[in-house]
Every structure is written in structure tokens, then in C-alpha cells.
Enzyme design. Sequence first.
Site, PDB file in Angstrom:
ATOM      1  N   CYS A 146      51.151  43.233  42.959  1.00 43.78           N
ATOM      2  CA  CYS A 146      50.545  44.569  42.881  1.00 43.78           C
ATOM      3  C   CYS A 146      50.529  45.241  44.252  1.00 43.78           C
ATOM      4  O   CYS A 146      49.654  44.963  45.074  1.00 43.78           O
ATOM      5  CB  CYS A 146      49.127  44.444  42.310  1.00 43.78           C
ATOM      6  SG  CYS A 146      48.294  46.018  42.105  1.00 43.78           S
ATOM      7  N   CYS A 149      47.469  47.440  44.967  1.00 42.64           N
ATOM      8  CA  CYS A 149      46.258  46.677  45.272  1.00 42.64           C
ATOM      9  C   CYS A 149      46.326  46.056  46.669  1.00 42.64           C
ATOM     10  O   CYS A 149      45.379  46.141  47.448  1.00 42.64           O
ATOM     11  CB  CYS A 149      46.072  45.534  44.276  1.00 42.64           C
ATOM     12  SG  CYS A 149      46.377  45.970  42.570  1.00 42.64           S
ATOM     13  N   ASP A 150      47.438  45.396  46.972  1.00 42.25           N
ATOM     14  CA  ASP A 150      47.478  44.564  48.176  1.00 42.25           C
ATOM     15  C   ASP A 150      48.288  45.171  49.321  1.00 42.25           C
ATOM     16  O   ASP A 150      48.188  44.697  50.455  1.00 42.25           O
ATOM     17  CB  ASP A 150      48.072  43.183  47.824  1.00 42.25           C
ATOM     18  CG  ASP A 150      47.184  42.443  46.822  1.00 42.25           C
ATOM     19  OD1 ASP A 150      45.965  42.708  46.816  1.00 42.25           O
ATOM     20  OD2 ASP A 150      47.702  41.621  46.053  1.00 42.25           O
TER      21      ASP A 150
HETATM   22  C1  LIG Z   1      47.541  39.520  42.113  1.00 40.12           C
HETATM   23  C2  LIG Z   1      46.827  40.738  41.572  1.00 40.12           C
HETATM   24  C3  LIG Z   1      45.989  41.448  42.410  1.00 40.12           C
HETATM   25  C4  LIG Z   1      45.322  42.573  41.928  1.00 40.12           C
HETATM   26  N1  LIG Z   1      44.488  43.232  42.776  1.00 40.12           N
HETATM   27  C5  LIG Z   1      43.839  44.325  42.326  1.00 40.12           C
HETATM   28  C6  LIG Z   1      42.961  45.047  43.187  1.00 40.12           C
HETATM   29  O1  LIG Z   1      42.781  44.691  44.363  1.00 40.12           O
HETATM   30  N2  LIG Z   1      42.335  46.141  42.661  1.00 40.12           N
HETATM   31  C7  LIG Z   1      42.539  46.571  41.384  1.00 40.12           C
HETATM   32  O2  LIG Z   1      41.930  47.553  40.969  1.00 40.12           O
HETATM   33  N3  LIG Z   1      43.359  45.904  40.554  1.00 40.12           N
HETATM   34  C8  LIG Z   1      44.016  44.816  40.984  1.00 40.12           C
HETATM   35  N4  LIG Z   1      44.874  44.160  40.148  1.00 40.12           N
HETATM   36  C9  LIG Z   1      45.070  44.670  38.785  1.00 40.12           C
HETATM   37  C10 LIG Z   1      43.860  44.281  37.911  1.00 40.12           C
HETATM   38  O3  LIG Z   1      43.625  42.897  38.059  1.00 40.12           O
HETATM   39  C11 LIG Z   1      44.139  44.611  36.458  1.00 40.12           C
HETATM   40  O4  LIG Z   1      44.448  45.982  36.327  1.00 40.12           O
HETATM   41  C12 LIG Z   1      42.907  44.319  35.597  1.00 40.12           C
HETATM   42  O5  LIG Z   1      42.495  42.981  35.760  1.00 40.12           O
HETATM   43  C13 LIG Z   1      43.188  44.572  34.119  1.00 40.12           C
HETATM   44  O6  LIG Z   1      42.022  44.272  33.427  1.00 40.12           O
HETATM   45  P1  LIG Z   1      42.033  43.933  31.869  1.00 40.12           P
HETATM   46  O7  LIG Z   1      40.633  43.594  31.526  1.00 40.12           O
HETATM   47  O8  LIG Z   1      42.712  44.996  31.130  1.00 40.12           O
HETATM   48  O9  LIG Z   1      42.969  42.656  31.692  1.00 40.12           O
HETATM   49  P2  LIG Z   1      43.081  41.269  32.445  1.00 40.12           P
HETATM   50  O10 LIG Z   1      42.397  41.255  33.755  1.00 40.12           O
HETATM   51  O11 LIG Z   1      44.537  40.963  32.402  1.00 40.12           O
HETATM   52  O12 LIG Z   1      42.302  40.276  31.471  1.00 40.12           O
HETATM   53  C14 LIG Z   1      42.822  39.933  30.232  1.00 40.12           C
HETATM   54  C15 LIG Z   1      41.870  38.966  29.552  1.00 40.12           C
HETATM   55  O13 LIG Z   1      42.329  38.741  28.223  1.00 40.12           O
HETATM   56  C16 LIG Z   1      42.232  37.378  27.916  1.00 40.12           C
HETATM   57  N5  LIG Z   1      43.194  37.063  26.867  1.00 40.12           N
HETATM   58  C17 LIG Z   1      44.539  37.205  26.872  1.00 40.12           C
HETATM   59  N6  LIG Z   1      45.055  36.759  25.704  1.00 40.12           N
HETATM   60  C18 LIG Z   1      44.005  36.353  24.950  1.00 40.12           C
HETATM   61  C19 LIG Z   1      43.867  35.766  23.663  1.00 40.12           C
HETATM   62  N7  LIG Z   1      44.929  35.521  22.879  1.00 40.12           N
HETATM   63  N8  LIG Z   1      42.628  35.444  23.221  1.00 40.12           N
HETATM   64  C20 LIG Z   1      41.538  35.694  23.971  1.00 40.12           C
HETATM   65  N9  LIG Z   1      41.602  36.258  25.195  1.00 40.12           N
HETATM   66  C21 LIG Z   1      42.817  36.558  25.680  1.00 40.12           C
HETATM   67  C22 LIG Z   1      42.495  36.656  29.235  1.00 40.12           C
HETATM   68  O14 LIG Z   1      41.919  35.360  29.196  1.00 40.12           O
HETATM   69  C23 LIG Z   1      41.772  37.590  30.211  1.00 40.12           C
HETATM   70  O15 LIG Z   1      40.435  37.220  30.284  1.00 40.12           O
HETATM   71  C24 LIG Z   1      45.530  43.012  40.593  1.00 40.12           C
HETATM   72  C25 LIG Z   1      46.368  42.283  39.747  1.00 40.12           C
HETATM   73  C26 LIG Z   1      47.011  41.159  40.221  1.00 40.12           C
HETATM   74  C27 LIG Z   1      47.904  40.371  39.295  1.00 40.12           C
END
Ligand SMILES: Cc1cc2nc3c(=O)[nH]c(=O)nc-3n(C[C@H](O)[C@H](O)[C@H](O)COP(=O)(O)OP(=O)(O)OC[C@H]3O[C@@H](n4cnc5c(N)ncnc54)[C@H](O)[C@@H]3O)c2cc1C
Length: 321
Positions: A146, A149-150
Amino acid sequence: MKKTYNIEEFDFTNAIKRNVIIIGSGPAGLTAGIYTARAGLKPLLIRGNEPGGQLVTTTDVENYSGWKGTGPELMMKMEEQCEEQGCELIYGTVKAVDFSKRPFKILAYPDKTFIADAVIIATGASARWLGIESEKKLQNRGISGCATCDGPMYRQENVCVIGGGDVALEDAMFLTRFCPKVHLIHRRDKLRASKAMQKKAMQKENIIWEWNSVVEEFVGDEDLEGVKIKDVKTGEFKTLDVKGAFLAIGHSPNTTIFKGQVDLNDHNYIKTKPNCTYTSVEGVFACGDVMDWVYRQAATSVGSGCMAAIDCERWLAEQEN
Ligand SMILES: Cc1cc2nc3c(=O)[nH]c(=O)nc-3n(C[C@H](O)[C@H](O)[C@H](O)COP(=O)(O)OP(=O)(O)OC[C@H]3O[C@@H](n4cnc5c(N)ncnc54)[C@H](O)[C@@H]3O)c2cc1C
């Protein structure tokens, strides 16, 4: 081989029944949990195999308003707040759903069955990685999925971006604002990105184009110190002197279990109606990265998690009238 689950073979007589079930424990799911709990809907949240979501895989989160600290700490606090507000969080991974009629059926590993009047999908997306050994070792120590982000952590350092689509070019152009040199490593001699994006990127003097090149190795012991690349046409190797490497080879939304249940777009993200979180199935809502292929940030996921909870609460209230 992945086991496939036929939901019709499972007995739902003793299934756990809830008004709202939230699938996913990232920023979107936990926020939906906080709001639906505060609305008195007694939600249940299924964490999935990545409790806390993508942010638990990163160190410092510097762009989430009001927060100074690591990703895992932030997610722990969100989870605490969600439980304190009355959302029940359980361990488990959803393996199959049946949204063909209400109440909806959910089957989760290890063999638990659930019935819900409404479902909020917050299963996120996963950044694609190259899958080479040195990448695992240096992930979050110079290698990131990302740039938004980083990227700012690599101010005044030379960096590289791996990819050839719109996201790769957008990331590279963003990084040119504060990095002296941005190497763009692409395995072909043509980009997949739109012509407009290519034109803009070509005008940036500090993007160095590494055509026909693939990453052979990420070099470094503790932190990334360079990236060894191979020219696939000549077979020659060279090592780029970079401190940051940004993968931009795509994201995969976690939607396999929802195929055929809700409408997905061409890239398998869940389709939602304009300006809300309603999916193609009434009573099923989607929020966070699983429906957002544009912004993909914690802040936007939290925002749409809040929207999903409000949409869901209002929809449930309408059903009672
Ligand atoms: C390395 C990295 C660094 C990042 N740094 C930043 C940052 O500094 N600032 C920022 O704003 N964003 C950052 N991001 C982006 C941010 O992490 C994501 O935009 C955010 O986490 C998305 O949130 P979400 O809740 O939609 O999904 P996710 O965080 O992807 O969570 C998905 C959830 O769904 C669950 N899940 C998936 N499949 C199933 C299933 N079949 N049954 C039950 N549960 C399931 C998983 O266990 C997880 O808990 C970063 C991303 C990465 C990869």
C-alpha cells in the site's frame, strides 16, 4: 485442495439466530458492530481467519485521524470498543451462505450454523504478493502492499513500484512527490494502465522505467536494502538501490463464498447501490474493501461500516412496520 461446503446438507434446526450477523473483523466489520450494537440490534460478528483484518499486518498507521500507533494496537482497541458496546464476537470462518430467502443461512467453520434477518458483509480484500521467499522475510520492513499508506515513510529515499496497471502508475506518481527516484518494474514492454495515466506518468522525470523486468530477490537482512531484478529478454541481472518496494499487482476481494448469492462486478467486488451499502439482495449489506476497489483505506472502511450499520438498522425497522 479446498473443501467445498454444500449448505443444503447442514441442519439449521438448532442454528444460532440473530437480527444481524456481521462477517469480518477488520475496520469495516468492527465499526458496523459498534453501530448495530448501540442501536440495540444485538449483533454477532464472525471474525474470520484474519482477526483485525489487514491492518494487523502493518506496523505504524500514520494516516488514521486521531491515531498514533501500530496497526495491531488500533485493531485491538476497535475490537474492545465493539465488544464493550454489546456486539458478540466469535472465532470462525464463513464457508457458505444461502441468501436465496429470508431469514438468511450462514455456515461457518468449525461446523456452526447461523440464521440472520440481515447480514453485513465486511470480508475485505487481500493484496496480491509475488510469493517469493525474500518477500515474506522483508514484508513490512521495506516491502509494502500500500503506497498510499506506507509511501510517506520513505521520504527522500529511492523506492520501486512493481506492476503495470493504473494502480502501479498512480502509486509511482504519488511517490515521485517525495522520493528522489521511483523505479517502475514491469514484466512487459507495454503497460496495462490507461493511456491517460501513461501519458501523465511518462512526464515524470524521476520515474525510471524498468521494462521487461521481474523481481528475482528482495535484498536485505533486517530491512530492505535493494531489489535484484532480471531482464527477461536479455537474462541480465541488476540490483536497484532502493529502501522501499511497493507491490501494485492487484487485490483480490474475499468474495468466493458470495458468488451466485449477491451480484459481483467484473473484478469480483460486491456491487452496492449508489451512495449506500445495499447489495443486490434485500437485507444483505456490504462495506469496506470488499465493495471498494478505489480507496481501500481504514478510514473509508470505517465510514462504510458505519453506513452499512445505519442502512441495516433502517431496513430492519421498515420490515417491522
Ligand atoms: C500492509 C498494509 C498496510 C496498510 N496500511 C494502512 C494504513 O496505514 N492506513 C490505512 O488507512 N489503511 C491501510 N491499509 C489498508 C487497510 O488495511 C484496509 O483498507 C482496511 O483494513 C480494510 O478494512 P476492511 O474491514 O474492509 O477489511 P479487512 O481489513 O481486509 O478485514 C477483512 C476481515 O474479514 C474477515 N474475513 C474474510 N473472509 C472471511 C470469511 N469467509 N468468514 C469470516 N470472516 C472473513 C477477515 O478475517 C478480516 O477480519 C493497509 C493495508 C495493508 C495490506
